[in-house]
Design an enzyme around this catalytic site. Structure first.
Site, PDB file in Angstrom:
ATOM      1  N   SER A  97       0.823  -1.204   0.000  1.00 11.77           N
ATOM      2  CA  SER A  97       0.000   0.000   0.000  1.00 11.77           C
ATOM      3  C   SER A  97       0.863   1.263   0.000  1.00 11.77           C
ATOM      4  O   SER A  97       1.973   1.266   0.547  1.00 11.77           O
ATOM      5  CB  SER A  97      -0.892  -0.009   1.250  1.00 11.77           C
ATOM      6  OG  SER A  97      -1.944   0.917   1.121  1.00 11.77           O
ATOM      7  N   TYR A 120      -7.290  15.120   0.822  1.00  9.46           N
ATOM      8  CA  TYR A 120      -6.376  15.914  -0.006  1.00  9.46           C
ATOM      9  C   TYR A 120      -7.179  16.639  -1.082  1.00  9.46           C
ATOM     10  O   TYR A 120      -8.418  16.584  -1.092  1.00  9.46           O
ATOM     11  CB  TYR A 120      -5.268  15.024  -0.557  1.00  9.46           C
ATOM     12  CG  TYR A 120      -4.423  14.410   0.543  1.00  9.46           C
ATOM     13  CD1 TYR A 120      -3.806  15.225   1.501  1.00  9.46           C
ATOM     14  CD2 TYR A 120      -4.275  13.036   0.653  1.00  9.46           C
ATOM     15  CE1 TYR A 120      -3.060  14.677   2.536  1.00  9.46           C
ATOM     16  CE2 TYR A 120      -3.524  12.475   1.678  1.00  9.46           C
ATOM     17  CZ  TYR A 120      -2.919  13.297   2.621  1.00  9.46           C
ATOM     18  OH  TYR A 120      -2.186  12.758   3.644  1.00  9.46           O
ATOM     19  N   ARG A 139       1.131  -1.639   7.123  1.00 11.44           N
ATOM     20  CA  ARG A 139       1.938  -1.942   8.300  1.00 11.44           C
ATOM     21  C   ARG A 139       2.570  -3.338   8.258  1.00 11.44           C
ATOM     22  O   ARG A 139       3.715  -3.500   8.687  1.00 11.44           O
ATOM     23  CB  ARG A 139       1.102  -1.765   9.570  1.00 11.44           C
ATOM     24  CG  ARG A 139       0.829  -0.302   9.908  1.00 11.44           C
ATOM     25  CD  ARG A 139      -0.035  -0.148  11.151  1.00 11.44           C
ATOM     26  NE  ARG A 139      -0.229   1.242  11.523  1.00 11.44           N
ATOM     27  CZ  ARG A 139      -1.154   2.043  11.007  1.00 11.44           C
ATOM     28  NH1 ARG A 139      -1.968   1.567  10.077  1.00 11.44           N
ATOM     29  NH2 ARG A 139      -1.264   3.303  11.389  1.00 11.44           N
TER      30      ARG A 139
END
Length: 771
Positions: free
Chosen positions: A417, A578, A720
């Site tokens: 990712s 964003y 992660r």
């Protein structure tokens, strides 16, 4: 000074001596029985407004785990239950005339009325005072004269309502109507059946609870219920109607009701479970959707934990705190699973076109508690059939099957990712990025994504963000793509292009996430002049026509450079608050021109940017779009909006939708948990039949396989786990015993494809065991 045993105090030697229980359901009765058994000298009174044999619903399902706790705490109750249980292993999923059976699940059920009788008998034998057909005094009144008040007064708890300021309840109603009914014969499995009617999809949940009886729950969306005219039916007519719809499941036999009415499920959450010497248990404290069979189970487990904590702790305040501390994580986990299951049935209509075995697998794994690997242990034959239907070659886990997007074939379904590293200088990726992305490419993932690469200096989030607005930056990126393609042949590398919008000009993450720079700030632009964090963040300038044109050109120029850099895939970042995401969300777009207002207008500029980039990006290379499928905030983007946003991008040529959530407004309230964002990807995929990338706390290869087989995702992006283990994909292959083309080890790393030995393995093993 308060004397020992006075109301609200309790003592370590005997705990609270005078106990009031409001509500005579399984949780209240069992709590009363346990506390009386542990302290025979206690005075315990239970109030139940209904008669002893009044009950709503029919069968109760309990897990082996719950039964083990009952056996340990009260063998008398356990023995009585054991005599009554009906047990079975199979689940039948019936859909469009096909029955898929999965075995090895293990259920135990009995009639709710019989369960109450057992608990009534146990309470009476121990000396608990049972006051039926009697409304309990208000909890506040009882709290003044009893040491402990246990509020087990159900989903519509008067105690919770009276003390809402203390408990902080939140009650959410959902989109389906359901009714509890019964059949006078025993189903031979837990049965799920769909009926596609002229009014919409209806579903049946059924299971045996006695040798000659089964619970039957019929459920459907509110609009289906109304269209079918069930909102105007009396109970008898509703019962006959349900029997006609599911005549095949019932063998033409009738259904019966017990004052049954159509209900809407409510999820109950409380900020606190106790107030002074009053404590909530069971449905008064929390609810979990019946589709995972947890209401009675949770109530009984609450009673067990409360009694144990009162026995173990030095006083009532400590006992109530310990009870909540012990139970809350368990309940929250169950509620997350129940919410996933509830949503699955709410969206059942989007799954009905799936192949039969995939539909069945999807249903079985809907709550994320049952997984692919778990099903392989329970029923290897069923799991193998699902894998074959999916298209897995022999010995190939689903995650290692290829996927083609335009001219790009990904050798497996794992994506590294996008992860912002905040480690660039003047937007130039350096040695850190080469090692970071190169290591993940060597680690076996099918697709490695860059962090958000910014299209202009003022489009950066922080001074440490990478860019692609200069030729020097392009040369640095070319160095990285060359390494990936030559060092790890077959691995694809994608670039994510974005602009920070109102979330720019902030410190590096570890210096204060979303906090403005102390110096060197640059001006911000956004859809509207609304700061990200009021009173903290810089106020952005709303883009005018010239500004919109400039931003569109910046994206196009970056795409041209990305092509020259050799990237295999381009993703447009329209998520996380964003710039482009700021146009999509009604919480951040307050424009009154053609770029604001209804969703069609809010989509306009992001689609213009997409079209400009797609026109410049090579036709044989795929483009994806990352969206925030919900803002996790009232008034923001909804799941329905997300489907329409995805639909628009697909119509303009997007090859896949990367489905994330949130990070749009600071006041969001995400529902965190394992794979918590995947239902949004699932919904988009099955509503639009478009490939999706699922993200969000996907941490195990079992999760990846499960999501793919269920048809909830086509690719799974993990962040992660790849920071923890750059070789996550290769290790996932090794752990599954897979060594095929979907996860080849780099030749220099081949010797590491098996875990190294740890410790001595040559010690002689014992030959005999002597009694």
């Amino acid at each position: 000074m308060t004397s020992p045993g006075a109301p609200g105090t309790g003592t370590r030697s005997g705990g609270p001596q005078r106990i009031a229980v409001i509500g005579g359901g399984p949780g209240g009765l069992y709590a009363a029985a346990l506390l009386k058994r542990l302290g025979p000298e206690r005075e315990i009174t239970l109030w139940e407004r209904n008669a002893p044999d009044d009950t709503f619903g029919f069968g109760v399902v309990l897990s082996d785990e719950t039964l083990g706790g009952i056996e340990h705490a009260d063998p008398v109750v356990h023995r009585a239950l054991q005599k009554e249980f009906v047990r079975w292993d199979d689940i039948d999923i019936v859909h469009r005339g096909h029955t898929q059976t999965s075995g090895g699940h293990g259920f135990a059920a009995l009639g709710r009325r019989r369960l109450l009788e057992i608990l009534h008998e146990r309470c009476a034998s121990l000396g608990v005072r049972l006051r039926f057909r009697t409304q309990a005094p208000p909890a506040a009144e009882l709290a003044a004269s009893y040491d402990l008040v246990i509020a087990a007064d159900g989903v519509h708890s008067l105690t919770r309502t009276a003390h809402a300021d203390s408990f902080g309840p939140r009650v959410t109603t959902h989109r389906c109507r359901y009714i509890w009914l019964a059949a006078d014969f025993a189903l031979d499995a837990f049965r799920f059946e769909t009926a596609e009617t002229a009014y919409g999809v209806m579903q049946l949940h059924g299971y045996p609870f006695a040798p000659d009886a089964s619970t039957v729950i019929v459920e459907m969306r509110e609009e289906v219920w109304r269209a079918a005219g069930l909102d105007t039916c009396d109970p008898a007519e509703s019962t006959r109607h349900c029997a006609r719809i599911f005549a095949d499941a019932l063998g033409g036999r009738p259904l019966r009701s017990n004052n049954s009415s159509w209900l809407t499920f409510s999820t109950v959450v409380n900020d606190r479970w106790s107030h002074g010497n009053t404590v909530l248990i069971g449905d008064a404290a929390h609810t979990a959707h019946f589709s995972i069979g947890s209401g009675t189970k949770l109530a009984v487990e609450d009673a067990l934990a409360l009694a144990a904590c009162i026995e173990e702790q030095p006083g009532l305040p400590a006992a109530l705190a310990a009870y909540e501390s012990e139970r809350r994580p368990v309940v929250e986990s169950t509620q997350r699973a129940a919410a996933a299951s509830l949503r699955w049935f709410e969206e059942l209509g989007t799954y009905v076109d799936q192949p039969p075995r995939q539909f069945a697998f999807n249903l079985l794994t809907r709550s994320r508690r049952v997984t692919h690997d778990n099903l392989r242990l329970r029923d290897a034959g069923f799991a193998a059939a699902v894998e074959e239907e999916f298209g897995c070659p022999p010995g190939t886990p689903p995650m290692f099957t290829p996927l083609r997007l335009r001219g790009l074939e990904l050798r497996n379904r794992v994506v590294v990712s996008p992860m912002d590293m905040y480690s660039a200088t003047d937007g130039v990726p350096g040695d850190f990025h080469l090692v970071h992305l190169g290591a993940r490419a060597l680690g076996g993932a099918g697709l490695v994504m860059t962090e958000m690469v910014c299209v202009s200096p003022e489009g950066r989030i922080t001074p440490g963000c990478t860019g692609l607005y200069t030729d020097g930056q392009a040369a640095a990126w070319r160095r990285i793509t060359d390494f990936v393609h030559t060092g790890s042949p077959g691995t694809a590398i994608g670039i994510q292009l974005g602009h920070s919008g109102r979330k720019g000009s902030t410190r590096l993450m570890w210096d204060g996430i979303d906090q403005p720079l102390d110096e060197g700030n640059w001006p911000l632009t956004a859809a509207s002049p609304t700061p990200y964090a009021q009173g903290v963040s810089q106020v952005p300038h709303a883009l005018d026509e010239a500004g919109l044109d400039a931003v569109r050109e910046q994206f196009t120029a970056a795409a041209r450079r990305a092509d020259a850099c050799g990237f295999d895939l381009l993703e447009l970042h329209c998520a996380h608050g964003y710039l482009l995401s700021g146009f999509l969300s009604p919480l951040t777009n307050h424009r009154t021109d053609r770029y604001g207002g209804p969703l069609e207008n809010r989509l306009r500029f992001p689609l213009e940017v997409f079209d400009a980039v797609r026109e410049r990006w090579p036709d044989d290379r795929p483009m994806t779009v990352r969206i925030s499928a919900t803002d996790w905030a009232e008034g923001g983007t909804t799941a329905e909006d997300a489907v329409e946003i995805a639909r628009a991008f697909v119509a303009h040529g997007a090859d896949a939708i990367d489905v994330s959530t949130g990070q749009v407004v600071p006041g969001e309230r995400p529902e965190y948990g394992r794979s918590y964002q995947t239902p949004y990807a699932d919904r988009i995929r099955n509503a639009l039949c478009v490939p999706v990338v699922a993200v969000g706390a996907i941490s195990s290869w079992d999760d990846v396989n499960s999501l793919l087989l269920a048809g909830r995702a086509d690719l799974c992006a993990l962040a992660r786990p790849h920071l923890y283990d750059p070789h996550w994909t290769l290790h996932a292959a090794a752990e599954q015993g897979y060594a095929g083309p979907g996860a080849p080890w780099p030749l220099p790393y081949g010797a590491g494809s098996r875990p190294p030995p740890t410790g001595r393995t040559d010690a002689p093993r014992p030959r005999l065991t002597l009694g």
